[in-house]
Design an enzyme around this catalytic site. Structure first.
Site, PDB file in Angstrom:
ATOM      1  CG  HIS A 260       1.988   3.664   5.666  1.00  0.00           C
ATOM      2  ND1 HIS A 260       2.787   3.834   6.769  1.00  0.00           N
ATOM      3  CD2 HIS A 260       2.791   3.836   4.588  1.00  0.00           C
ATOM      4  CE1 HIS A 260       4.025   4.112   6.370  1.00  0.00           C
ATOM      5  NE2 HIS A 260       4.056   4.111   5.054  1.00  0.00           N
TER       6      HIS A 260
ATOM      7  CG  ASP B 163      -2.895   8.238   6.765  1.00  0.00           C
ATOM      8  OD1 ASP B 163      -2.436   9.262   6.219  1.00  0.00           O
ATOM      9  OD2 ASP B 163      -2.267   7.161   6.815  1.00  0.00           O
TER      10      ASP B 163
ATOM     11  CD  GLN C 294       0.766   8.092  -0.633  1.00  0.00           C
ATOM     12  OE1 GLN C 294       0.807   8.751  -1.670  1.00  0.00           O
ATOM     13  NE2 GLN C 294       1.866   7.613  -0.062  1.00  0.00           N
TER      14      GLN C 294
ATOM     15  CE  LYS D 209       3.957   9.789   2.475  1.00  0.00           C
ATOM     16  NZ  LYS D 209       4.971   8.902   1.906  1.00  0.00           N
TER      17      LYS D 209
ATOM     18  CB  CYS E 167       5.254   1.029   5.153  1.00  0.00           C
ATOM     19  SG  CYS E 167       6.969   1.509   5.146  1.00  0.00           S
TER      20      CYS E 167
HETATM   21  C1  PLP Z   1      -1.067   6.327   3.560  1.00  0.00           C
HETATM   22  C2  PLP Z   1       0.153   6.703   4.347  1.00  0.00           C
HETATM   23  N1  PLP Z   1       0.027   6.990   5.648  1.00  0.00           N
HETATM   24  C3  PLP Z   1       1.093   7.350   6.393  1.00  0.00           C
HETATM   25  C4  PLP Z   1       2.345   7.438   5.854  1.00  0.00           C
HETATM   26  C5  PLP Z   1       3.492   7.861   6.727  1.00  0.00           C
HETATM   27  O1  PLP Z   1       3.938   9.109   6.335  1.00  0.00           O
HETATM   28  P1  PLP Z   1       5.306   9.721   6.941  1.00  0.00           P
HETATM   29  O2  PLP Z   1       6.376   8.722   6.615  1.00  0.00           O
HETATM   30  O3  PLP Z   1       5.477  10.996   6.193  1.00  0.00           O
HETATM   31  O4  PLP Z   1       5.112   9.901   8.387  1.00  0.00           O
HETATM   32  C6  PLP Z   1       2.518   7.151   4.498  1.00  0.00           C
HETATM   33  C7  PLP Z   1       3.866   7.199   3.895  1.00  0.00           C
HETATM   34  O5  PLP Z   1       4.119   6.627   2.872  1.00  0.00           O
HETATM   35  C8  PLP Z   1       1.407   6.779   3.726  1.00  0.00           C
HETATM   36  O6  PLP Z   1       1.519   6.502   2.426  1.00  0.00           O
END
Ligand code: PLP
Length: 400
Positions: free
Chosen positions: A120, A197, A200, A223, A358
């Protein structure tokens, strides 16, 4: 197939969407909220408002106790060691930015940061920009067409120049979960800092930070059925010492003069300013509620729905991205623009995500302008899936 969700009743937002004839299949963007979270927010704002860590009065002490109890509960949900340090942030994005800035002083030109091809933007851009600023090398570990990372190949890329490995446990586009531990172990053996990370992945499998051996773990509350504006950075005791404070302000100092200051250790040294008190307490309440549920039953439920989505898409010859094995699937209809399809689905009350998710470099790599994504959570049921396919069929009749 008729598969009701026993957990749907706990989500007033989903019940409200039902009455508006809206189907929520966009939980990977953000999840609907359980009553337990809403109750916690109401209770805090009605009864226990006070700032934390600074007041001598009783309401302040009570708020501080609840706030620190929330930190403990969230660590417990993550199955972290008591010595691990949990820093509150605004979300996964901020947690990764924090790490970038807080580790920067250890890096010098020529050092290498490794990420995967499916990250992402939140786990790409902070490292990309840091690499530009400090003349570092950003290495992108390739993936198989399935969305699987070739772990052996990735391990072979590690070198004496490698300093940080930052990798997602579940891509928000491909939805392919795999065991990253051998790569994390190999990186750690070479003294590389490892970040997972879990934005998800944490939603569909409760993390076990005692088993998952990494230096840093990040995820977002919103999430995970919790409130917006809260994220976590879990750091090992051994790793947190490498971090240097990155934002500055109230409540993070041991001593402050006009020209010099001494900062508190983590977590407070990394949490300047007033934190998102109510939301953090409500996030812990959400996780405490999640703990009371049968997570195996939820995983089974989501897997059954996921298979139904995959089967239905395959039966209609949709182009599925990779080999998703967890809770979401991205796809395109042949000869149809994803935005047109998303528009028609939206008009029929189906909330799915469309676009680059993204993850622009990933979509460019796959030669795609975009894709649609269906993502599932515990409150979805087979009726949601039926309605999605009815709307898809209607849309394709118009567009194809
Ligand atoms: C795999 C992953 N990492 C990071 C993020 C970023 O999360 P946040 O927007 O809650 O900071 C997302 C958001 O969709 C994501 O799917």
């Amino acid at each position: 197939m008729s598969l009701p969700s026993p957990w749907r009743q706990f989500f007033p937002g989903i019940l409200a969407l039902d009455t508006q004839q809206q189907v929520w299949l966009d939980s990977a963007a953000t999840a609907q909220k359980p009553q337990a979270m809403i109750d916690s927010l109401c209770q805090h704002y009605k009864n226990t408002v006070a700032n934390v860590h600074r007041a001598q009065h009783q309401p302040g002490e009570r708020a501080t106790r609840s706030f620190e109890a929330a930190r403990k509960d969230i660590k417990h949900w993550l199955q972290a060691d008591p010595q691990d340090v949990l820093i509150f942030t605004k979300g996964t994005t901020e947690s990764i930015n924090l790490l970038c800035q807080a580790l920067a002083h250890h890096l010098q030109a020529g050092d290498e940061i490794l990420i995967s091809a499916y990250e992402h933007h939140a786990n790409l851009l902070p490292w990309q920009q840091l690499a530009k600023n400090l003349n570092l090398t950003l290495t992108v570990l390739p993936m198989e067409p399935t969305g699987h990372l070739d772990i052996e190949y990735a391990i072979a890329q590690l070198s004496t120049r490698s300093r940080i490995l930052a990798i997602s446990a579940l891509s928000n586009v491909i939805g392919h979960s795999q065991n990253l531990q051998p790569l994390l172990n190999a990186a750690q053996k070479q003294g590389v800092w490892t970040l997972v990370d879990g934005a998800q992945a944490a939603v569909h499998q409760r993390p076990n930070l005692q088993l998952l051996d990494c230096d840093f773990y990040v995820c977002s509350s919103h999430k995970l059925y919790g409130p917006d504006g809260v994220g976590i950075l879990l750091a090992r005791e051994r790793s947190v010492r490498a971090l240097r404070p990155w934002q500055f302000g109230g409540e993070m100092v041991r001593h402050c003069g006009y020209h010099n200051a001494e900062f508190l250790p983590a977590p407070l040294g990394f949490e300047p300013g007033t934190p998102s008190i109510a939301n953090i307490i409500a996030f812990a309440a959400t996780l405490n509620w999640l703990k009371t549920l049968d997570i195996h039953a939820i995983a089974q439920h989501e897997a059954t729905l996921h298979k139904a989505v995959l089967d239905g898409l395959r039966a209609r010859d949709m182009q599925i991205i990779g080999s998703p094995n967890c809770a979401l699937v991205s796809f395109n209809a042949p000869n149809v623009h994803h935005a047109d399809l998303a528009l028609l689905l939206g008009e029929q009350g189906i909330a799915v995500r469309a676009g680059h998710h993204c993850a622009m470099p990933l979509l460019q790599h796959l030669n795609l302008a975009g894709a649609l994504r269906v993502s599932l959570a515990m409150y979805n049921n087979s009726n949601d899936i039926d309605q999605f396919f009815n709307a898809l069929d209607q849309s394709l009749e118009i567009l194809q």
